[in-house]
Design a protein around this motif. Structure first.
Motif: not given
Length: 291
Positions: A9-30
């Motif tokens: 998520k970019h706001y102009g030149h500001v990269r608030a979120v920059d290529g985030i990849s992760f998984t939260a799995h069933p049966g677990r608290v992340t």
């Protein structure tokens, strides 16, 4: 499960979120952790369809939030306090939300009891304490009995008994195969709850791993005090230790307690204290989030 793929998520030149990849799995608290301004809340808002990604995807059970047929039955969320109209009673709020969620009204009383609001159910929510409003928000998230829960600072305003209640509720949800993604600044409490941790800083993932593996990988710190602190600093560094000052003691990384004791003995410096500082979640978080 919850999955993000190169979410940005970019706001102009500001990269608030920059290529985030992760998984939260069933049966677990992340645990989803980050300093203020790290992109944490923006990521959660994109996951819940409240903000459009610049690029990438956020999926709940392999679908975008917008593509879920009955969202309240698939995901429950606590993102902010004060979700109820202050003029409504807690019960009236839940009844209205149950109708919108397609849940039976009979579930309302059971949830009021589950979150400990039965005695306050017919009071206007505007008179609720912060902790009571949090409990009402959790009850709202649970209305559709969703398998996935996303909670941003859900313990804010809860007393110790309320925090213990929330921990048991979320652990039970995970034990029954549910997925829990939780963000909180109460790291000492979170350490007793989560199975996995995702740490973000400056809009990017710093770490995504089982919590137990981080404890094993965290550098062991020694707290050392002796008669000649300057001499100890020199000899510890000479054998590869990394030394900093912590109050009236030295903090040493890279040496075992046995190594430090032998080195001090060889330097003929009597030791007054030699203890192992066991890594904790707050220490691990700060080491990763501030690099």
């Amino acid at each position: 499960m919850i999955q993000t793929f190169e979410l940005a998520k970019h706001y102009g030149h500001v990269r608030a979120v920059d290529g985030i990849s992760f998984t939260a799995h069933p049966g677990r608290v992340t645990g989803f952790l980050g300093l203020n301004g790290s992109g944490k809340t923006t990521t959660l808002r994109m996951l819940l369809g409240l903000s459009r990604p610049t690029s990438g995807r956020a999926l709940i059970n392999n679908k975008r939030f917008q593509d879920l047929r009955y969202p309240p039955r698939e995901i429950g969320a606590v993102l902010e306090q004060g979700i109820a109209h202050p003029g409504q009673t807690g019960r009236a709020h839940l009844v209205a939300q149950a109708i919108l969620a397609g849940a039976g009204r009979g579930r309302v009383d059971a949830l009021l009891d589950q979150v400990g609001l039965t005695d306050a159910a017919d009071r206007r929510s505007g008179g609720y304490s912060l902790g009571m409003r949090q409990r009402l928000a959790v009850a709202t998230a649970l209305l559709g009995d969703p398998p996935v829960l996303v909670l941003d600072e859900p313990a804010n305003g809860l007393d110790p008994e309320g925090i213990a209640w929330l921990r048991l509720l979320l652990r039970d949800h995970a034990r029954r195969g549910g997925t829990v993604l939780i963000s909180s600044h109460l790291l000492a409490e979170l350490a007793h709850l989560i199975d996995d941790v995702v740490i973000v800083a400056k809009g990017q993932i710093r770490c995504a791993a089982p919590l137990a593996s981080l404890y094993g990988a965290a550098a062991q710190r020694l707290r050392v005090r002796g008669r000649d602190q300057r001499r100890l600093w020199q000899v510890f560094e000479s054998v590869g230790g990394r030394v900093t000052r912590n109050g009236d003691a030295l903090e040493v990384v890279g040496l075992t307690p046995e190594d430090a004791g032998e080195v001090a003995f060889g330097a003929r410096v009597p030791l007054y204290e030699l203890t192992v500082d066991t890594p904790n979640l707050e220490q691990i978080f700060l080491d990763l989030a501030t690099v």
